[in-house]
Write a protein that holds these residues in place. Structure first.
Motif, PDB file in Angstrom:
ATOM      1  N   ALA A 172      18.230  -3.544   6.159  1.00 49.28           N
ATOM      2  CA  ALA A 172      18.560  -3.859   4.892  1.00 49.28           C
ATOM      3  C   ALA A 172      18.450  -5.474   4.584  1.00 49.28           C
ATOM      4  CB  ALA A 172      20.318  -3.831   4.868  1.00 49.28           C
ATOM      5  N   GLY A 173      18.034  -5.732   3.475  1.00 51.87           N
ATOM      6  CA  GLY A 173      17.638  -6.981   2.912  1.00 51.87           C
ATOM      7  C   GLY A 173      16.109  -7.187   2.746  1.00 51.87           C
ATOM      8  N   PRO A 174      15.549  -8.288   2.421  1.00 50.70           N
ATOM      9  CA  PRO A 174      14.229  -8.433   1.946  1.00 50.70           C
ATOM     10  C   PRO A 174      13.186  -7.726   3.132  1.00 50.70           C
ATOM     11  CG  PRO A 174      15.259 -10.442   1.739  1.00 50.70           C
ATOM     12  CD  PRO A 174      16.448  -9.656   2.618  1.00 50.70           C
ATOM     13  N   VAL A 175      12.221  -7.283   2.508  1.00 45.66           N
ATOM     14  CA  VAL A 175      11.139  -6.606   3.318  1.00 45.66           C
ATOM     15  C   VAL A 175       9.894  -6.996   2.728  1.00 45.66           C
ATOM     16  CG1 VAL A 175      10.127  -4.451   3.779  1.00 45.66           C
ATOM     17  CG2 VAL A 175      12.469  -4.350   3.466  1.00 45.66           C
ATOM     18  N   ARG A 176       9.005  -7.772   3.684  1.00 44.58           N
ATOM     19  CA  ARG A 176       7.878  -8.094   3.587  1.00 44.58           C
ATOM     20  C   ARG A 176       6.774  -7.101   3.827  1.00 44.58           C
ATOM     21  NH1 ARG A 176       7.197 -14.349   5.784  1.00 44.58           N
ATOM     22  NH2 ARG A 176       9.223 -15.108   5.664  1.00 44.58           N
ATOM     23  N   LEU A 177       5.871  -6.938   2.733  1.00 45.01           N
ATOM     24  CA  LEU A 177       4.650  -5.820   3.030  1.00 45.01           C
ATOM     25  C   LEU A 177       3.319  -6.518   3.079  1.00 45.01           C
ATOM     26  CD1 LEU A 177       4.559  -2.364   1.506  1.00 45.01           C
ATOM     27  CD2 LEU A 177       2.477  -3.850   1.687  1.00 45.01           C
ATOM     28  N   LEU A 178       2.559  -6.210   3.909  1.00 40.53           N
ATOM     29  CA  LEU A 178       1.245  -7.168   4.222  1.00 40.53           C
ATOM     30  C   LEU A 178       0.210  -5.620   4.246  1.00 40.53           C
ATOM     31  CD1 LEU A 178      -0.822  -9.667   4.245  1.00 40.53           C
ATOM     32  CD2 LEU A 178      -0.362  -9.516   6.631  1.00 40.53           C
ATOM     33  N   SER A 179      -0.873  -5.825   3.096  1.00 48.90           N
ATOM     34  CA  SER A 179      -1.673  -4.775   3.515  1.00 48.90           C
ATOM     35  C   SER A 179      -3.350  -5.510   3.467  1.00 48.90           C
ATOM     36  CB  SER A 179      -1.982  -3.925   2.086  1.00 48.90           C
ATOM     37  OG  SER A 179      -3.007  -2.944   2.254  1.00 48.90           O
ATOM     38  N   LEU A 180      -3.940  -5.330   4.731  1.00 51.43           N
ATOM     39  CA  LEU A 180      -5.105  -5.842   4.875  1.00 51.43           C
ATOM     40  C   LEU A 180      -6.385  -4.982   4.401  1.00 51.43           C
ATOM     41  CD1 LEU A 180      -4.600  -7.720   8.268  1.00 51.43           C
ATOM     42  CD2 LEU A 180      -3.942  -8.633   5.861  1.00 51.43           C
ATOM     43  N   CYS A 181      -7.213  -5.353   3.827  1.00 50.46           N
ATOM     44  CA  CYS A 181      -8.401  -4.748   3.145  1.00 50.46           C
ATOM     45  C   CYS A 181      -7.704  -3.644   2.342  1.00 50.46           C
ATOM     46  CB  CYS A 181      -9.347  -4.073   4.231  1.00 50.46           C
ATOM     47  SG  CYS A 181     -10.148  -5.275   5.175  1.00 50.46           S
ATOM     48  N   ALA A 182      -6.945  -4.137   1.186  1.00 50.15           N
ATOM     49  CA  ALA A 182      -6.088  -3.392   0.616  1.00 50.15           C
ATOM     50  C   ALA A 182      -6.531  -2.420  -0.498  1.00 50.15           C
ATOM     51  CB  ALA A 182      -5.046  -4.060  -0.209  1.00 50.15           C
ATOM     52  N   GLY A 183      -8.034  -2.745  -0.832  1.00 53.79           N
ATOM     53  CA  GLY A 183      -8.640  -1.699  -1.657  1.00 53.79           C
ATOM     54  C   GLY A 183      -8.024  -1.696  -3.091  1.00 53.79           C
ATOM     55  N   GLN A 184      -7.819  -0.778  -3.874  1.00 57.12           N
ATOM     56  CA  GLN A 184      -7.129  -0.865  -4.941  1.00 57.12           C
ATOM     57  C   GLN A 184      -5.615  -0.557  -4.901  1.00 57.12           C
ATOM     58  OE1 GLN A 184      -9.125   2.702  -6.888  1.00 57.12           O
ATOM     59  NE2 GLN A 184     -10.854   1.494  -7.427  1.00 57.12           N
ATOM     60  N   GLY A 185      -5.145  -0.599  -3.723  1.00 51.64           N
ATOM     61  CA  GLY A 185      -3.752  -0.556  -3.713  1.00 51.64           C
ATOM     62  C   GLY A 185      -3.042   0.551  -3.906  1.00 51.64           C
ATOM     63  N   ARG A 186      -3.829   1.737  -3.896  1.00 54.74           N
ATOM     64  CA  ARG A 186      -3.217   3.115  -4.216  1.00 54.74           C
ATOM     65  C   ARG A 186      -2.126   3.566  -3.377  1.00 54.74           C
ATOM     66  NH1 ARG A 186      -6.998   6.795  -7.249  1.00 54.74           N
ATOM     67  NH2 ARG A 186      -8.751   5.622  -8.055  1.00 54.74           N
ATOM     68  N   ASP A 187      -1.915   3.042  -1.872  1.00 60.40           N
ATOM     69  CA  ASP A 187      -0.965   3.596  -1.177  1.00 60.40           C
ATOM     70  C   ASP A 187       0.323   2.817  -1.510  1.00 60.40           C
ATOM     71  OD1 ASP A 187      -2.096   0.757  -0.307  1.00 60.40           O
ATOM     72  OD2 ASP A 187      -2.614   1.519   1.634  1.00 60.40           O
ATOM     73  N   VAL A 188       0.240   1.448  -1.956  1.00 62.01           N
ATOM     74  CA  VAL A 188       1.567   0.789  -2.281  1.00 62.01           C
ATOM     75  C   VAL A 188       2.026   1.262  -3.595  1.00 62.01           C
ATOM     76  CG1 VAL A 188       2.435  -1.347  -2.884  1.00 62.01           C
ATOM     77  CG2 VAL A 188       1.030  -1.245  -0.709  1.00 62.01           C
ATOM     78  N   THR A 189       0.816   1.360  -4.735  1.00 61.17           N
ATOM     79  CA  THR A 189       1.245   1.778  -5.962  1.00 61.17           C
ATOM     80  C   THR A 189       2.012   3.094  -6.002  1.00 61.17           C
ATOM     81  OG1 THR A 189      -0.991   2.264  -6.555  1.00 61.17           O
ATOM     82  CG2 THR A 189      -0.065   0.018  -7.132  1.00 61.17           C
ATOM     83  N   GLY A 190       1.147   4.023  -5.129  1.00 58.63           N
ATOM     84  CA  GLY A 190       2.085   5.271  -4.833  1.00 58.63           C
ATOM     85  C   GLY A 190       3.279   5.620  -4.373  1.00 58.63           C
TER      86      GLY A 190
END
Length: 250
Positions: A34-52
């Motif tokens: 519970a609480g804040p979650v930091r997410l870091l994506s390296l070589c993130a491309g178009q970000g489709r994983d996160v936006t999906g």
């Protein structure tokens, strides 16, 4: 980047792999404390994983994310995608993902995405990046990674390297229609002896699937002085040598 269009084809290998990555990302957010979650994506491309995943996930308001992408056109597409998804807490940085100094201010991460990297760099760079992963990660963090399984299949060695680095495997699977692609996930239960201290902070050194595809987290593969509780006080805390070098970039 015409190969990105393959993500829009549900029958493509990239689309199938992306579905597995999204499933693992959703699970990682589910089990985050519970609480804040930091997410870091390296070589993130178009970000489709996160936006999906993030727009409809129950933890969306807890998450702040930084997506690192070197290609300026792809990074701009990622910005448009995150804006369209209504995700103001997601920052896209045009930067070299191989150099942690470019994102040291957001470490350690609770969720670390290393997708679309390990099929495009040398075996030595893969091992170096995995060894550095605990220093990029908070205690209990989840790392999600991808790699092709074409001969010689290196995924057994990658899984061993992650175990040696202190990550307990959570999942390892291949899409039903793409057995030569793989998605793995692990959870940090201890810091590796050479990779950081007990808080997971820095303590040491840090198209179609193709072995020489472009840098992109959701892209193709042959298918990261004084410290504070929030990570290194300055980017200078990180050594200058990059974690990996792409065999070719477009």
């Amino acid at each position: 980047m015409a190969w990105h269009e393959l993500y829009d084809d549900p029958s493509s290998v990239l689309s199938a792999r992306l579905r597995l990555v999204r499933a693992q990302l959703a699970d990682a957010l589910d089990r985050a404390p519970a609480g804040p979650v930091r997410l870091l994506s390296l070589c993130a491309g178009q970000g489709r994983d996160v936006t999906g995943v993030l727009p409809t996930h129950p933890r969306r308001d807890d998450v702040s994310a930084v997506l690192i992408e070197a290609n300026p056109e792809i990074a701009e597409t990622a910005r448009r995608n995150t804006a369209a998804a209504g995700l103001p807490q997601v920052e896209v940085r045009q930067a070299d993902a191989s150099r942690p100094s470019g994102y040291a201010d957001v470490l350690p991460a609770d969720v670390l995405l290393l997708c679309g990297i390990f099929g495009n760099v040398s075996d030595a760079d893969i091992q170096r990046t995995i060894a550095a992963a605990p220093a990029l990660s908070a205690p209990g963090a989840t790392v999600i990674w991808t790699r092709h399984r074409r001969p010689p299949d290196l995924t057994p060695q990658l899984r061993a390297w992650f175990r040696e680095a202190g990550f307990a495997e959570v999942s390892f699977s291949s899409p039903e229609n793409a057995p030569k692609a793989a998605v793995g996930a692990g959870r940090l239960h201890r810091a590796a002896a050479s990779g950081g201290d007990g808080d997971g902070r820095p303590g040491g050194r840090d198209g179609p699937e193709s072995a020489d595809g472009p840098e992109s987290a959701d892209g193709p593969e042959s298918a990261d002085g004084p410290e504070s509780a929030d990570g290194p006080e300055s980017a200078a805390a990180w050594p200058g040598e990059p974690l990996f070098t792409f065999r070719s970039r477009t």
